[in-house]
Design a protein around this motif. Structure first.
Motif, PDB file in Angstrom:
ATOM      1  N   ASN A   1      15.230  43.525 -34.358  1.00 57.31           N
ATOM      2  CA  ASN A   1      16.342  43.532 -35.304  1.00 57.31           C
ATOM      3  C   ASN A   1      17.612  44.110 -34.705  1.00 57.31           C
ATOM      4  O   ASN A   1      18.697  43.622 -35.010  1.00 57.31           O
ATOM      5  CB  ASN A   1      15.963  44.285 -36.579  1.00 57.31           C
ATOM      6  CG  ASN A   1      15.043  43.475 -37.457  1.00 57.31           C
ATOM      7  OD1 ASN A   1      14.965  42.265 -37.329  1.00 57.31           O
ATOM      8  ND2 ASN A   1      14.345  44.158 -38.355  1.00 57.31           N
ATOM      9  N   PRO A   2      17.542  45.144 -33.864  1.00 58.02           N
ATOM     10  CA  PRO A   2      18.793  45.646 -33.272  1.00 58.02           C
ATOM     11  C   PRO A   2      19.541  44.588 -32.459  1.00 58.02           C
ATOM     12  O   PRO A   2      20.772  44.615 -32.399  1.00 58.02           O
ATOM     13  CB  PRO A   2      18.337  46.795 -32.382  1.00 58.02           C
ATOM     14  CG  PRO A   2      17.076  47.270 -32.998  1.00 58.02           C
ATOM     15  CD  PRO A   2      16.432  46.024 -33.558  1.00 58.02           C
ATOM     16  N   VAL A   3      18.825  43.648 -31.847  1.00 56.79           N
ATOM     17  CA  VAL A   3      19.495  42.578 -31.101  1.00 56.79           C
ATOM     18  C   VAL A   3      20.291  41.710 -32.064  1.00 56.79           C
ATOM     19  O   VAL A   3      21.446  41.350 -31.797  1.00 56.79           O
ATOM     20  CB  VAL A   3      18.473  41.741 -30.300  1.00 56.79           C
ATOM     21  CG1 VAL A   3      19.142  40.555 -29.640  1.00 56.79           C
ATOM     22  CG2 VAL A   3      17.769  42.600 -29.275  1.00 56.79           C
ATOM     23  N   SER A   4      19.698  41.374 -33.194  1.00 57.38           N
ATOM     24  CA  SER A   4      20.409  40.570 -34.195  1.00 57.38           C
ATOM     25  C   SER A   4      21.581  41.343 -34.773  1.00 57.38           C
ATOM     26  O   SER A   4      22.663  40.782 -34.969  1.00 57.38           O
ATOM     27  CB  SER A   4      19.460  40.165 -35.325  1.00 57.38           C
ATOM     28  OG  SER A   4      18.439  39.358 -34.826  1.00 57.38           O
ATOM     29  N   TYR A   5      21.370  42.626 -35.057  1.00 55.75           N
ATOM     30  CA  TYR A   5      22.458  43.436 -35.601  1.00 55.75           C
ATOM     31  C   TYR A   5      23.598  43.580 -34.603  1.00 55.75           C
ATOM     32  O   TYR A   5      24.770  43.555 -34.983  1.00 55.75           O
ATOM     33  CB  TYR A   5      21.956  44.818 -36.010  1.00 55.75           C
ATOM     34  CG  TYR A   5      20.946  44.791 -37.134  1.00 55.75           C
ATOM     35  CD1 TYR A   5      21.002  43.840 -38.137  1.00 55.75           C
ATOM     36  CD2 TYR A   5      19.931  45.726 -37.189  1.00 55.75           C
ATOM     37  CE1 TYR A   5      20.078  43.803 -39.160  1.00 55.75           C
ATOM     38  CE2 TYR A   5      18.995  45.714 -38.218  1.00 55.75           C
ATOM     39  CZ  TYR A   5      19.082  44.749 -39.203  1.00 55.75           C
ATOM     40  OH  TYR A   5      18.174  44.728 -40.212  1.00 55.75           O
ATOM     41  N   LEU A   6      23.265  43.717 -33.339  1.00 54.55           N
ATOM     42  CA  LEU A   6      24.289  43.783 -32.306  1.00 54.55           C
ATOM     43  C   LEU A   6      25.071  42.475 -32.256  1.00 54.55           C
ATOM     44  O   LEU A   6      26.296  42.476 -32.114  1.00 54.55           O
ATOM     45  CB  LEU A   6      23.665  44.083 -30.946  1.00 54.55           C
ATOM     46  CG  LEU A   6      24.620  44.179 -29.765  1.00 54.55           C
ATOM     47  CD1 LEU A   6      25.550  45.367 -29.944  1.00 54.55           C
ATOM     48  CD2 LEU A   6      23.842  44.298 -28.472  1.00 54.55           C
ATOM     49  N   GLY A   7      24.364  41.352 -32.368  1.00 54.32           N
ATOM     50  CA  GLY A   7      25.031  40.050 -32.391  1.00 54.32           C
ATOM     51  C   GLY A   7      25.976  39.921 -33.567  1.00 54.32           C
ATOM     52  O   GLY A   7      27.099  39.422 -33.437  1.00 54.32           O
TER      53      GLY A   7
ATOM     54  N   GLY B   1      13.686  33.015 -28.575  1.00 58.76           N
ATOM     55  CA  GLY B   1      14.493  34.172 -28.195  1.00 58.76           C
ATOM     56  C   GLY B   1      13.654  35.419 -28.026  1.00 58.76           C
ATOM     57  O   GLY B   1      13.898  36.225 -27.126  1.00 58.76           O
ATOM     58  N   HIS B   2      12.635  35.566 -28.876  1.00 61.80           N
ATOM     59  CA  HIS B   2      11.763  36.736 -28.732  1.00 61.80           C
ATOM     60  C   HIS B   2      11.086  36.726 -27.374  1.00 61.80           C
ATOM     61  O   HIS B   2      11.048  37.754 -26.685  1.00 61.80           O
ATOM     62  CB  HIS B   2      10.703  36.746 -29.834  1.00 61.80           C
ATOM     63  CG  HIS B   2      11.246  37.106 -31.174  1.00 61.80           C
ATOM     64  ND1 HIS B   2      10.447  37.256 -32.264  1.00 61.80           N
ATOM     65  CD2 HIS B   2      12.505  37.365 -31.618  1.00 61.80           C
ATOM     66  CE1 HIS B   2      11.170  37.580 -33.315  1.00 61.80           C
ATOM     67  NE2 HIS B   2      12.430  37.635 -32.936  1.00 61.80           N
ATOM     68  N   ASN B   3      10.536  35.574 -26.996  1.00 57.35           N
ATOM     69  CA  ASN B   3       9.866  35.474 -25.693  1.00 57.35           C
ATOM     70  C   ASN B   3      10.844  35.741 -24.554  1.00 57.35           C
ATOM     71  O   ASN B   3      10.506  36.438 -23.590  1.00 57.35           O
ATOM     72  CB  ASN B   3       9.226  34.094 -25.520  1.00 57.35           C
ATOM     73  CG  ASN B   3       8.096  33.861 -26.502  1.00 57.35           C
ATOM     74  OD1 ASN B   3       7.472  34.808 -26.966  1.00 57.35           O
ATOM     75  ND2 ASN B   3       7.851  32.607 -26.817  1.00 57.35           N
ATOM     76  N   LEU B   4      12.033  35.194 -24.649  1.00 60.39           N
ATOM     77  CA  LEU B   4      13.035  35.379 -23.605  1.00 60.39           C
ATOM     78  C   LEU B   4      13.442  36.846 -23.484  1.00 60.39           C
ATOM     79  O   LEU B   4      13.539  37.394 -22.385  1.00 60.39           O
ATOM     80  CB  LEU B   4      14.258  34.506 -23.882  1.00 60.39           C
ATOM     81  CG  LEU B   4      15.375  34.545 -22.854  1.00 60.39           C
ATOM     82  CD1 LEU B   4      14.889  33.925 -21.544  1.00 60.39           C
ATOM     83  CD2 LEU B   4      16.581  33.813 -23.358  1.00 60.39           C
ATOM     84  N   ILE B   5      13.649  37.490 -24.622  1.00 61.27           N
ATOM     85  CA  ILE B   5      14.057  38.902 -24.606  1.00 61.27           C
ATOM     86  C   ILE B   5      12.933  39.771 -24.063  1.00 61.27           C
ATOM     87  O   ILE B   5      13.161  40.677 -23.260  1.00 61.27           O
ATOM     88  CB  ILE B   5      14.495  39.351 -26.011  1.00 61.27           C
ATOM     89  CG1 ILE B   5      15.797  38.651 -26.395  1.00 61.27           C
ATOM     90  CG2 ILE B   5      14.688  40.865 -26.062  1.00 61.27           C
ATOM     91  CD1 ILE B   5      16.224  38.861 -27.828  1.00 61.27           C
TER      92      ILE B   5
ATOM     93  N   LEU C   1      23.332  36.055 -29.464  1.00 61.24           N
ATOM     94  CA  LEU C   1      22.444  37.187 -29.723  1.00 61.24           C
ATOM     95  C   LEU C   1      21.742  37.060 -31.073  1.00 61.24           C
ATOM     96  O   LEU C   1      20.567  37.401 -31.206  1.00 61.24           O
ATOM     97  CB  LEU C   1      23.220  38.503 -29.656  1.00 61.24           C
ATOM     98  CG  LEU C   1      23.626  38.964 -28.262  1.00 61.24           C
ATOM     99  CD1 LEU C   1      24.505  40.199 -28.353  1.00 61.24           C
ATOM    100  CD2 LEU C   1      22.410  39.234 -27.411  1.00 61.24           C
ATOM    101  N   ILE C   2      22.437  36.556 -32.073  1.00 62.26           N
ATOM    102  CA  ILE C   2      21.817  36.354 -33.382  1.00 62.26           C
ATOM    103  C   ILE C   2      20.694  35.329 -33.287  1.00 62.26           C
ATOM    104  O   ILE C   2      19.589  35.546 -33.786  1.00 62.26           O
ATOM    105  CB  ILE C   2      22.870  35.921 -34.422  1.00 62.26           C
ATOM    106  CG1 ILE C   2      23.835  37.065 -34.703  1.00 62.26           C
ATOM    107  CG2 ILE C   2      22.211  35.461 -35.710  1.00 62.26           C
ATOM    108  CD1 ILE C   2      25.047  36.666 -35.507  1.00 62.26           C
ATOM    109  N   VAL C   3      20.973  34.209 -32.625  1.00 61.81           N
ATOM    110  CA  VAL C   3      19.955  33.161 -32.488  1.00 61.81           C
ATOM    111  C   VAL C   3      18.769  33.658 -31.677  1.00 61.81           C
ATOM    112  O   VAL C   3      17.609  33.412 -32.029  1.00 61.81           O
ATOM    113  CB  VAL C   3      20.574  31.884 -31.866  1.00 61.81           C
ATOM    114  CG1 VAL C   3      19.511  30.890 -31.467  1.00 61.81           C
ATOM    115  CG2 VAL C   3      21.555  31.249 -32.837  1.00 61.81           C
TER     116      VAL C   3
END
Length: 100
Positions: free
Chosen positions: A44-50, A27-31, A18-20
């Motif tokens: 940023n919430p995805v990174s923070y969750l990771g 990762g942005h395109n994939l998300i 999730l951080i990567v």
């Protein structure tokens, strides 16, 4: 206990993924393709969750591993005491046989 350790490794790997994904362009395109409702929002919430998932997995592993090491150390001490008492008992028995 082994299942819990495996679960901590899974949590840590998921956190790293999730951080990567949150930090990389790929990762942005994939998300955004997976969750189109997030377009225009910060990832940023995805990174923070990771980061949170990784820390949870690491903390659980730390405490489980600490308990395992304490148990192993306790068993080693008990084994060493048993060996020491057995050898001292054998020495005393030899001394008694020689005195007789």
């Amino acid at each position: 206990m082994q299942k819990l350790i495996i679960a901590t490794f899974v949590l840590r790997v998921l956190g790293l993924v999730l951080i990567v994904l949150g930090l990389s362009t790929f990762g942005h395109n994939l998300i955004y393709n997976t969750f189109p409702g997030l377009e225009g929002h910060s990832l940023n919430p995805v990174s923070y969750l990771g980061i949170a998932i990784y820390i949870i997995g690491a903390l659980i592993y730390f405490f489980v591993n600490k308990k395992r090491r304490a148990d192993r150390r306790r068993e080693e001490i008990e084994d060493a005491e048993d060996r020491a008492f057995r050898s001292s008992a054998k020495d005393e028995a030899k001394d008694d046989d020689q005195d007789a």
